[in-house]
Structure formats: C-alpha cells, structure tokens
Enzyme design. Structure first.
Site, PDB file in Angstrom:
ATOM      1  CD  GLU A   1       0.168  -1.310   3.172  1.00  0.00           C
ATOM      2  OE1 GLU A   1       0.392  -2.261   2.401  1.00  0.00           O
ATOM      3  OE2 GLU A   1       0.257  -1.420   4.407  1.00  0.00           O
TER       4      GLU A   1
ATOM      5  CG  HIS B   1      -5.846  -5.652   1.251  1.00  0.00           C
ATOM      6  ND1 HIS B   1      -6.290  -6.360   2.341  1.00  0.00           N
ATOM      7  CD2 HIS B   1      -4.594  -5.257   1.565  1.00  0.00           C
ATOM      8  CE1 HIS B   1      -5.355  -6.399   3.262  1.00  0.00           C
ATOM      9  NE2 HIS B   1      -4.300  -5.734   2.815  1.00  0.00           N
ATOM     10  CD  GLU B   2      -2.241  -3.941  -0.965  1.00  0.00           C
ATOM     11  OE1 GLU B   2      -1.889  -3.179  -0.040  1.00  0.00           O
ATOM     12  OE2 GLU B   2      -2.183  -5.184  -0.861  1.00  0.00           O
TER      13      GLU B   2
ATOM     14  CG  HIS C   1      -3.383  -1.064   3.691  1.00  0.00           C
ATOM     15  ND1 HIS C   1      -3.358  -1.265   5.056  1.00  0.00           N
ATOM     16  CD2 HIS C   1      -3.085  -2.270   3.128  1.00  0.00           C
ATOM     17  CE1 HIS C   1      -3.059  -2.541   5.297  1.00  0.00           C
ATOM     18  NE2 HIS C   1      -2.901  -3.177   4.156  1.00  0.00           N
TER      19      HIS C   1
ATOM     20  CD  GLU D   1      -1.945  -5.693   6.367  1.00  0.00           C
ATOM     21  OE1 GLU D   1      -2.956  -5.797   5.640  1.00  0.00           O
ATOM     22  OE2 GLU D   1      -0.895  -5.128   5.983  1.00  0.00           O
TER      23      GLU D   1
ATOM     24  CG  ASP E   1      10.290 -10.069   6.979  1.00  0.00           C
ATOM     25  OD1 ASP E   1       9.347  -9.258   6.954  1.00  0.00           O
ATOM     26  OD2 ASP E   1      11.441  -9.805   6.578  1.00  0.00           O
TER      27      ASP E   1
ATOM     28  CE1 TYR F   1      -3.147  -8.849   4.991  1.00  0.00           C
ATOM     29  CE2 TYR F   1      -1.842 -10.001   6.623  1.00  0.00           C
ATOM     30  CZ  TYR F   1      -1.920  -9.169   5.521  1.00  0.00           C
ATOM     31  OH  TYR F   1      -0.790  -8.649   4.973  1.00  0.00           O
TER      32      TYR F   1
END
Ligand code: BES
Ligand code: ZN
Length: 657
Positions: free
Chosen positions: A328, A352-353, A356, A375, A430, A438
C-alpha cells in the site's frame, strides 16, 4: 521585627500561590490532554539499543514471562523519544551495473529534550561514508552487531542544529531492494528495480528511524539511466521528461515502511480522474482493463469512510517476482501481475491496498505487534468495498474464503501466534507473517458491526480515521478509544471482556460470526455428490461458476484423492492449464498432496515464474514433505532463486535444504 514578619508572611503567601498555580497548570495540562487521542511520542517508552540487542539474542521462550511494554518498538534501535527525525531529503543515484543506490540523505530533526545530544538511526548493510552538518564532519559510530534488525548508527549532534547529511551506499544484497535483469521483466530489454520496506527493510536503503511510530515527510531526487523512469510513494508526474533525473515530494507525514521506489521502463495509463496505472508497455492495457473499477472503489470508500487524504491513487504493476500480492505505498500501490486474470476475479487485492489509505497509511500501527490494526481493519474494509462495488454475493463468497483461511491458520500455527496483539519480541516480523492479523482482525470488527449495527459501526470507523489521522496508534490506545466511544455509546451491546478476549486470547472466540454464502451451497452439493460417486465430473454444471466458486470447490476437497479422481477433474476441467493463478495454486497444491504427475510441468513453471510468496510457499512446504517432492522443489528453487526476491528466498530456502 514587624517588618521581618511581614516579609515572612509575604514569602509564605508566595509559596502557597506558587504551589496553587503549579497545581492548576498541571491539572489543566492533564485535563486538556485526556479526552484527545494521544500521539504516540507522548506516551511511548523506548528500549535502548543495548537492551534491544540483548533482547534479540534471547530466544522467544525466555522472554515469555516478561511483560510486553505497549508502545515500545522492539524492532528499531532508534531513539525518537530523545531526538526525532521529521523530514528526509534524498539525492540518490541508481546504478544497475553495481546494484548500488548511493548518495545523500539529509535528515531534519528535532530534539525532544534540551540535553539530547545523540541521534540513533537504523541501518542494515549500509556503507556510511560521512555524516556532516553545515559542511562540518559529525562523529558517528556504526554498530558491528548485525542481526535481522541491522545495526544502530549513532551520531553525535552539535549543540545547535536542525539537520544533518549522511553520505551512504546500499549493499547489492539489501533486503529491501530487488534488482532485476532485463530477462526478469515483461519487456525483456531493460533492468528493473523496486524496494519493499515493510516491515523492517527501509533501513537497508535509507539510514533512518525505521519505526512505524515515527512519521516523516520526504522529498527526493532520483538519478537513473536515461531510458528508465523512477516512481515513488509520493507525487509522481506521468508527463515527466525521461531525462534520468526525477523529482518527488511527499508532503504528508508517513511512517518509514511506506517509503518506496521503483525504476524501470514504465508507461502510464489513466483509468479515471484520480486513478491510473504504471506498468511495462506489454501489460499496460491489460492492467488498466483489469483494474478499471479502481476509481469507483475510491469513490465508494470515500462515501462510506470519509475523504481520501492522498490526492492521487495510482497502481504500479511489478514484475512477477514481487514477493507480495500488493503493498500500500501511499499514492502508488505496488501490485503483483499475478492478479491480472482477465475477468476482474482477483481485484479484491486492489480494494485491499486502496483501503490501507485509511487504515494503515492515515492511521498507522505504532509497532509491529499492532499490525492487526492495519491489516485487520483493511481486510474488513476490503470486504465492504467489494460489496459496495460488486454486490452482496461477492462479499459473502470472499468472506467465506477468508474465514476458511483463518480456520486453516488457527489449525496450523502455534497457539501464541493466533493472538491479535502478538508477542514479537526477539522475532523477525517476516517470520511471523500469517493470516491472523488479517482475518481474525476482520472477523472481530464484523462482530462489532453486527452488535451495534452496520451504519453505526461505519460512523464509528469514520470518526476513528479522522481522530487518529496521520498518527500511529498502539493496540492499548485503540482499546481505550473503543471504551470511550463505541462501548460507552452501546453499553448494553458491547463489553470489554469480550473485546479483550478477541485481542489477547488465542484462537477464535466461541460464538464468533461465521460468514455464509448461498453461492457455495451448489458447490458443496456438487463436490459431495462427485466424491460419493453419485455424480460424474462431466455432469457438474460449472458453466456459471465464478472463480470464487472454483476456489471453494478445490480448497475443500479431502487431503487425499485417488489418481483416478484427480485425472477425472483435470480432464473435464483442464485445471492444470488454468490461467487463473489462484485456481492454479489450489490445484497444484492438490497435485503435490496426491503426487499427481501430469501437473508437474505446470508446477515447475509456476514455481519458476512467480515469486509471490503466498502462492509459492505453500507449494514448497508441501513438496518438502516427501523425498520425490523435495527433489522437484530443489530443482525449481535452484532455477528460480536468482530471480526471487530476498524475502521469497528467505521464506523458502528451509524447504530445499
Ligand atoms: N502491507 C501488506 C503487505 C505486507 C504485510 C508486507 C506485512 C510486509 C509485512 C499488504 O497490504 C497486504 O496485505 N498484501 C496482501 C494482500 C492480500 C491480503 C489481499 C498480500 O500481499 O497477499
Ligand atoms: Zn494489507
């Protein structure tokens, strides 16, 4: 004597007055502070770099019993509570021959306490050549201790001063930069570069305070080979002359993980008044057609959740090695080409992006423990935007698929990693990435929505985005805000214990909403009939099935299917040849589980042509479970490795050892 007494009483009087006055001042400061949403800098504590290093050298288990300090960023060495950077000016040269970005970063800073005299920045694999202010060298020290967090860069500040300049260069293996050869692009003629900063990789291409609670404005001059153009998460000029020097400005304060750069042989095509797409020329038209509803998504989201704060919203389509579906980056979301399916079936990624822009870029998680605030809210908004633009059926189908992803995540993860407010101390974000923030986050909001009513919940969300605009917020601050607003407003419908259960307990709370879709009923009937042998594959009426129905059909097959059943599906529905990357993914996963060899050629080409981690990782993981599978995985990985992003390499190399 009387005189002396008079002086004494006067003095006592003054002391009392002074005390009284101080009390009033203190009281009024706290009083006017409390109803306002607090900005994080005021409340946050920071760990110092020695503490942080020792923390990261310990295993997560030894830490378990210690209390997590809310608002502490365990993933940054920086000291924004003492000195905070608020603007960055970059002047950088992009050299494809040496795979090095080099130049200067000029940092404007503000001392938070008068005696603060050191600025600590994050850096990772950077060469720091010089630090100066007004032409004078400033002493600096680059820590030698290298961890996944990189190394602290400590700079001694002059007594007076507001900015300093760092001359630096990146390493060819910078974790936040991918350098692609011409062969790895769609056009095949020119090299390509893109950065991916979230969560802790901005420090591998800029020395900065790499914490989401620090916000900076930035400007940049980027120098590239003349035939290429540069784009950034900033104001971009599609008409800019291709002369190899590009100027950018991001006037709104953003967290470091949203600073992004891409360089390549890009073209621009407008999709609407405020929306457009950048891509290599070969895929430009297909991308613009696939994502033509972006403008409507933007308009619908604004209607529901308040004005879009970022001026333009453009998309940048990256080569297939991009490790995520999307990122995003403000004003310019970075998008994988694997969602260009020809039928808009995978465009929820764009919703979704775009979402954001409200949840994440305007209101930001203060630390990575609070990622669910980004998220989870975004996933909730994504479903809502999809409903606004494509209708209720689409909403229901996507919500069911998301719910199934959540159930799978809860089944496969360690219980402690199924908490929304996750303990990330000593861990690389990560490595902990999952569907929990989410889908569990979205389901939590769906429960709140159902309890207070959709329109009321939307009013709350809109106000939340406005109250915290351009601020970074912790889970605890959000819960306090929720108590003071929604819970206070609907005390008979909401209670804090239930909410705490969602946020601080593992798994999914008993009685959580369960999305449902009528369109999936026919699919269940078809699958069950076929599995029981009552219906032939040729007799299933799939003509009107959507991609989501196909995904639901495949994802809910039993783990083991006979060769005969796999062949029947493939010969009737040509699944091995599916052009839809999500359907192909589901089918290839089944093919690995059942060692269905006719799909192996496709599997090999899939693994070697796509670098999106969500699509390739489950395949590598499944392949690694058998000897034959591992052989195939090793061959594919060996071929693909040079073209994979560092994150995709890191996430998958363990499966091919
Ligand atoms: N911001 C994320 C990607 C990300 C998250 C990068 C955490 C690094 C650390 C992005 O918005 C995202 O969620 N992408 C998903 C999209 C999907 C859920 C529609 C992806 O890439 O799969
Ligand atoms: Zn996201």
């Amino acid at each position: 004597m009387i005189h002396l007494l008079k002086i004494l009483t006067w003095f006592i009087d003054m002391r009392i007055n002074f005390l009284f006055l101080s009390l009033i001042i203190i009281f009024s400061i706290t009083a006017c502070d409390s109803p306002q949403p607090k900005s994080v800098e005021k409340v946050a504590l920071d760990v110092n770099s020695t503490e942080l290093e020792s923390l990261n050298s310990k295993s997560a288990d030894t830490l378990e019993n210690n209390e997590i300090k809310a608002g502490v960023d365990y993933h940054s060495f920086s000291n924004p509570n003492e000195v905070v950077v608020n603007h960055i000016s970059l002047d950088l040269n992009v050299d494809f021959d040496t795979k090095v970005i080099s130049g200067t970063a000029k940092l404007k800073y503000k001392k938070q306490t008068p005696d603060a005299n050191t600025l600590i920045l994050d850096s990772k694999d950077l060469t720091i050549n010089r630090v100066s202010a007004n032409g004078d060298d400033l002493p600096f020290e680059l820590d030698t201790g290298e961890s996944f967090l990189g190394s602290a860069l400590t700079i001694s500040l002059p007594d007076n001063g507001k900015e300093l300049t760092i001359e630096y260069a990146t390493s060819p293996s910078a974790s936040g930069v991918q350098w692609l050869t011409p062969a790895q692009t769609a056009g095949g003629k020119h090299p390509f570069l893109f950065t991916q900063a979230q969560a802790t990789h901005a420090r591998s291409f800029i020395p900065l305070q790499d914490s989401p609670k620090v916000r900076v404005t930035y400007d940049a001059t980027i120098r590239t080979p003349k035939e290429l153009i540069a784009v950034m998460s900033a104001s971009n000029d599609p008409q800019a002359e291709r002369d190899g020097v590009y100027e950018f400005n991001m006037p709104q304060a953003i967290p470091s993980y949203l600073i992004a750069l891409a360089v390549g042989d890009l073209q621009f095509k407008a999709m609407g008044e405020r929306t457009g797409v950048y891509a290599e020329s070969g895929i430009l038209d297909a991308a613009a057609a696939e994502f033509e509803d972006t403008e409507s998504m933007l308009i619908e989201t604004e209607k529901r959740y308040g004005p879009y704060s970022w001026d333009r919203y453009d998309l940048l389509i990256l080569p297939p090695s991009f490790p995520f579906g999307g990122m995003e980056n403000p004003r310019l979301s970075f998008i994988t080409p694997t969602v260009i399916a020809g039928d808009k079936s995978l465009v929820s990624l764009i919703a979704h992006e775009l979402a954001h822009s409200w949840s994440g870029n305007t209101v930001t998680n203060a630390t990575w423990r609070d990622l669910w605030l980004n998220e989870g809210f975004t996933t909730y908004l994504t479903y809502r935007i999809m409903e606004l633009v494509y209708g209720e059926d689409r909403y229901n189908m996507e919500a069911v698929l998301g719910y199934q992803d959540l159930a799978a995540a809860v089944d496969s993860l360690d219980a402690k990693d199924t908490m929304l407010a996750i303990d990330l101390r000593g861990r690389d974000p990560d490595d902990v990435f999952s569907n929990i923030p989410y889908e569990k986050g979205a389901l939590f909001l769906r429960e709140l929505e159902q309890k207070v009513g959709r329109d009321n919940f939307d009013v709350f969300l809109t106000q939340y985005f406005e109250d915290y605009a351009f601020q970074s917020i912790t889970t605890d601050e959000f819960l306090e805000y929720l108590s003071n607003t929604l819970i206070a407003q609907y005390p008979d419908k909401l209670d804090i214990e239930r909410i705490n259960e969602w946020v601080f307990s593992t798994g999914v709370p008993e009685g959580a909403p369960k999305p449902d879709s009528n369109a999936f009923t026919v699919v269940d009937t078809a699958r069950n009939g076929w599995l029981a042998g009552d219906v032939l594959a040729t007799d299933i009426d799939t003509e009107k099935w959507t991609v989501h129905q196909w995904l639901y059909f495949l994802n809910n097959m039993p783990e083991q299917l006979s060769l005969e059943k796999m062949s029947a599906l493939d010969s009737v529905f040509a699944l091995t040849e599916s052009k839809n990357n999500e359907i192909a993914h589901s089918w290839l996963l089944m093919s690995v589980k059942n060692w269905y060899q006719p799909a192996h050629t496709r599997l090999f080409s899939y693994l070697t042509s796509i670098g999106r981690n969500k699509l390739v990782r489950p395949l590598y993981k499944e392949l690694a479970k058998t000897e034959d599978g591992k052989g195939l995985a090793k061959r594919a990985f060996a071929k693909a490795k040079d073209g994979y992003h560092p994150l995709t390499v890191k996430a998958n190399e363990k499966y091919v050892q």
